[in-house]
Design a protein around this motif. Structure first.
Motif, PDB file in Angstrom:
ATOM      1  N   ARG A  37       0.833  -1.198   0.000  1.00 56.07           N
ATOM      2  CA  ARG A  37       0.000   0.000   0.000  1.00 56.07           C
ATOM      3  C   ARG A  37       0.870   1.251   0.000  1.00 56.07           C
ATOM      4  NH1 ARG A  37      -2.684   0.981   4.168  1.00 56.07           N
ATOM      5  NH2 ARG A  37      -4.614   1.785   3.304  1.00 56.07           N
ATOM      6  N   VAL A  38       0.447   2.243  -0.783  1.00 57.60           N
ATOM      7  CA  VAL A  38       1.172   3.510  -0.902  1.00 57.60           C
ATOM      8  C   VAL A  38       0.176   4.658  -0.746  1.00 57.60           C
ATOM      9  CG1 VAL A  38       2.955   2.532  -2.387  1.00 57.60           C
ATOM     10  CG2 VAL A  38       0.923   3.561  -3.412  1.00 57.60           C
ATOM     11  N   LEU A  39       0.718   5.855  -0.583  1.00 58.01           N
ATOM     12  CA  LEU A  39      -0.088   7.082  -0.504  1.00 58.01           C
ATOM     13  C   LEU A  39       0.373   8.033  -1.607  1.00 58.01           C
ATOM     14  CD1 LEU A  39      -2.242   8.712   1.114  1.00 58.01           C
ATOM     15  CD2 LEU A  39      -0.320   9.787   2.297  1.00 58.01           C
ATOM     16  N   ILE A  40      -0.566   8.501  -2.408  1.00 54.69           N
ATOM     17  CA  ILE A  40      -0.241   9.449  -3.480  1.00 54.69           C
ATOM     18  C   ILE A  40      -0.093  10.835  -2.852  1.00 54.69           C
ATOM     19  CG2 ILE A  40      -1.014  10.449  -5.658  1.00 54.69           C
ATOM     20  CD1 ILE A  40      -2.602   7.914  -6.167  1.00 54.69           C
ATOM     21  N   VAL A  41       1.088  11.427  -2.986  1.00 55.12           N
ATOM     22  CA  VAL A  41       1.411  12.678  -2.279  1.00 55.12           C
ATOM     23  C   VAL A  41       1.349  13.892  -3.188  1.00 55.12           C
ATOM     24  CG1 VAL A  41       2.834  11.457  -0.611  1.00 55.12           C
ATOM     25  CG2 VAL A  41       3.885  12.312  -2.697  1.00 55.12           C
ATOM     26  N   ASN A  42       1.152  13.724  -4.485  1.00 53.76           N
ATOM     27  CA  ASN A  42       1.094  14.877  -5.385  1.00 53.76           C
ATOM     28  C   ASN A  42       0.347  14.468  -6.651  1.00 53.76           C
ATOM     29  OD1 ASN A  42       1.532  17.503  -6.218  1.00 53.76           O
ATOM     30  ND2 ASN A  42       3.712  17.475  -5.706  1.00 53.76           N
ATOM     31  N   GLY A  43      -0.113  15.486  -7.393  1.00 49.12           N
ATOM     32  CA  GLY A  43      -0.806  15.218  -8.639  1.00 49.12           C
ATOM     33  C   GLY A  43      -2.317  15.200  -8.483  1.00 49.12           C
ATOM     34  N   HIS A  44      -2.990  14.606  -9.479  1.00 49.20           N
ATOM     35  CA  HIS A  44      -4.455  14.622  -9.540  1.00 49.20           C
ATOM     36  C   HIS A  44      -5.094  13.857  -8.389  1.00 49.20           C
ATOM     37  CE1 HIS A  44      -8.402  14.894 -11.348  1.00 49.20           C
ATOM     38  NE2 HIS A  44      -8.540  13.582 -11.240  1.00 49.20           N
ATOM     39  N   HIS A  45      -4.493  12.738  -7.983  1.00 49.17           N
ATOM     40  CA  HIS A  45      -5.061  11.890  -6.935  1.00 49.17           C
ATOM     41  C   HIS A  45      -4.361  12.110  -5.600  1.00 49.17           C
ATOM     42  CE1 HIS A  45      -7.248   9.776 -10.081  1.00 49.17           C
ATOM     43  NE2 HIS A  45      -6.126   9.656 -10.754  1.00 49.17           N
ATOM     44  N   ARG A  46      -3.925  13.305  -5.312  1.00 46.09           N
ATOM     45  CA  ARG A  46      -3.191  13.623  -4.093  1.00 46.09           C
ATOM     46  C   ARG A  46      -4.022  13.278  -2.854  1.00 46.09           C
ATOM     47  NH1 ARG A  46       0.700  17.296  -2.054  1.00 46.09           N
ATOM     48  NH2 ARG A  46       0.085  18.256  -0.099  1.00 46.09           N
ATOM     49  N   GLY A  47      -3.372  12.597  -1.878  1.00 44.70           N
ATOM     50  CA  GLY A  47      -4.027  12.249  -0.629  1.00 44.70           C
ATOM     51  C   GLY A  47      -4.772  10.935  -0.653  1.00 44.70           C
ATOM     52  N   MET A  48      -4.818  10.225  -1.790  1.00 50.22           N
ATOM     53  CA  MET A  48      -5.549   8.961  -1.880  1.00 50.22           C
ATOM     54  C   MET A  48      -4.623   7.774  -1.636  1.00 50.22           C
ATOM     55  SD  MET A  48      -8.070   9.588  -5.135  1.00 50.22           S
ATOM     56  CE  MET A  48      -9.165  11.006  -5.195  1.00 50.22           C
ATOM     57  N   GLU A  49      -5.163   6.746  -1.007  1.00 53.07           N
ATOM     58  CA  GLU A  49      -4.412   5.514  -0.791  1.00 53.07           C
ATOM     59  C   GLU A  49      -4.564   4.603  -2.008  1.00 53.07           C
ATOM     60  OE1 GLU A  49      -5.705   3.761   2.783  1.00 53.07           O
ATOM     61  OE2 GLU A  49      -5.266   5.520   4.041  1.00 53.07           O
ATOM     62  N   ALA A  50      -3.521   3.823  -2.281  1.00 59.20           N
ATOM     63  CA  ALA A  50      -3.529   2.946  -3.460  1.00 59.20           C
ATOM     64  C   ALA A  50      -2.639   1.737  -3.195  1.00 59.20           C
ATOM     65  CB  ALA A  50      -3.054   3.711  -4.691  1.00 59.20           C
TER      66      ALA A  50
END
Length: 398
Positions: free
Chosen positions: A347-360
């Protein structure tokens, strides 16, 4: 030989000498007495009052040490709170101001051997936020006053209320847009005709005063352009008069249609602007709960290329990092950190861009393009697979 008389030259000289700080090795904390030389300290240690204090201390030495430690901690924190507040300051600066008072409690009588040990203890107990830098240890007072906590809670409630108002206004606008789209009627497109000049020497002049249209033209052999314009205007006026007779309320309906169409056009323009506004990458990317790697050599080989977890983010560009190996807490700028790429399936966390703040979840890595493919686990696009996310836009979750 007796003591010097009051206000005698010797007594005044002794008072002048006793002002200010003296040597620490000639100070007795139990008796709270400062001696000026080794002989005076030796005489004090042989005195009866000092022997009585030693007998009292020998019965329960921990009691006296705890008493001195509590007094030292209380005075130190009180000076830090009054002098610097919640500002970040070097611990030596506070200590030098503290010992400037002649009647202060010396550190050698407390449970802490050095100022560094005392600083670390303050951080562990939660009295202050501490961090180590190449210049030494820095501390920041944590204000736990009930009045301050109450003000912070009120500010947080106000911020949440403002966010709720923004969400309600956004939903209201969306509802208005939806209703406008449902009630929109198709408009008739205007037909444009070409205006042809039959003679190049002919001059045409139009008079549009008071809504009347008239034209005058110079002499010409064939039918003039002005005559054509007059015929067109007369035919248009006759057709409009016929429409008025057939539908007396058509003018009001057309006005309503025009007003509605103008509103719809504005709404469409706003929607197009929102669609055209592509997500722009921010210049800050720090988030709590992610794993990062230290890439600066200023902290030494002990921390270089080591991993830590971000516990707190301050001012968007500064993070408090707890090291995974040693458990040390450091305050670092984002330029000294980089993201960590885990193995596929983690599991990672998107820290920048369009999906910033979402888990993936990391699905795969494209080494040639320095990007990866992720499957979103939160947000309105949950379950969607996104491709081409750069390495620096996501990081492993702790």
């Amino acid at each position: 030989m007796g003591k010097a008389d009051f206000l005698s030259p010797k007594a005044i000289a002794n008072r002048i000498k006793s002002k200010g700080l003296q040597k620490l090795r000639w100070y007795c904390q139990m008796c709270q007495k400062q001696c000026r030389d080794e002989n005076g300290f030796k005489c004090h240690c042989m005195s009866e009052s000092h022997q009585r204090q030693l007998l009292l201390a020998s019965e329960d030495p921990n009691q006296f040490m705890d008493l001195f430690s509590d007094e030292f901690r209380t005075d130190f924190l009180e000076l830090l709170r009054r002098r610097f507040g919640t500002k970040r300051v070097h611990n030596n600066i506070i200590y030098n101001e503290y010992i400037s008072n002649k009647e202060h409690v010396h550190m050698n009588s407390t449970q802490w051997e050095t100022l560094t040990d005392f600083t670390k203890w303050l951080g562990r107990e939660g009295y202050c936020k501490v961090d180590e830098t190449p210049k030494g240890w820095y501390i920041q007072y944590v204000d736990r006053d009930p009045e301050t906590i109450r003000k912070q809670e009120e500010a947080e409630k106000k911020r949440k209320a403002d966010l709720d108002d923004e969400e309600r206004s956004a939903k209201f606008i969306e509802e208005q847009v939806r209703r406008g789209r449902e009630g929109k009627e198709p408009e008739e497109e205007p037909v444009y005709t070409e205006l042809v000049r039959e003679s190049e020497e002919e001059k045409v002049a139009f008079n549009l005063s008071k809504g009347a249209c008239s034209a005058s033209a110079g002499p010409s052999k064939g039918p003039s352009l002005a005559a054509n314009a007059l015929r067109a205007s007369s035919s248009a006026s006759s057709s409009s008069s016929a429409k008025r007779k057939d539908a007396p309320h058509s003018s009001s309906d057309s006005r309503d249609k025009k007003k509605k169409s103008a509103l719809d056009e504005i709404i469409e323009m706003e929607e197009q602007k929102k669609k055209k506004m592509a997500p722009v990458k921010l210049d800050y990317w720090l988030h709590t709960g992610i794993v990062v790697k230290i890439v600066t050599k200023r902290l030494g080989e002990k921390y270089y290329k080591k991993k830590g977890v971000i516990k707190e983010v301050q001012d968007k560009y500064t993070a408090f990092v707890k090291m995974v190996d040693t458990g040390d807490k450091l305050k670092l700028d984002q330029t000294h950190l980089e993201t960590v790429i885990p193995a596929p399936g983690k599991r990672v966390l998107i820290v920048n861009g369009h999906h910033r703040g979402m888990e993936a979840v990391l699905e795969g890595i494209d080494e040639k393009n320095f990007s990866a493919s992720l499957t979103l686990e939160s947000g309105h696009n949950k379950g969607k697979r996104v491709e081409g996310i750069p390495y620096e836009d996501f990081s492993k979750m702790a």
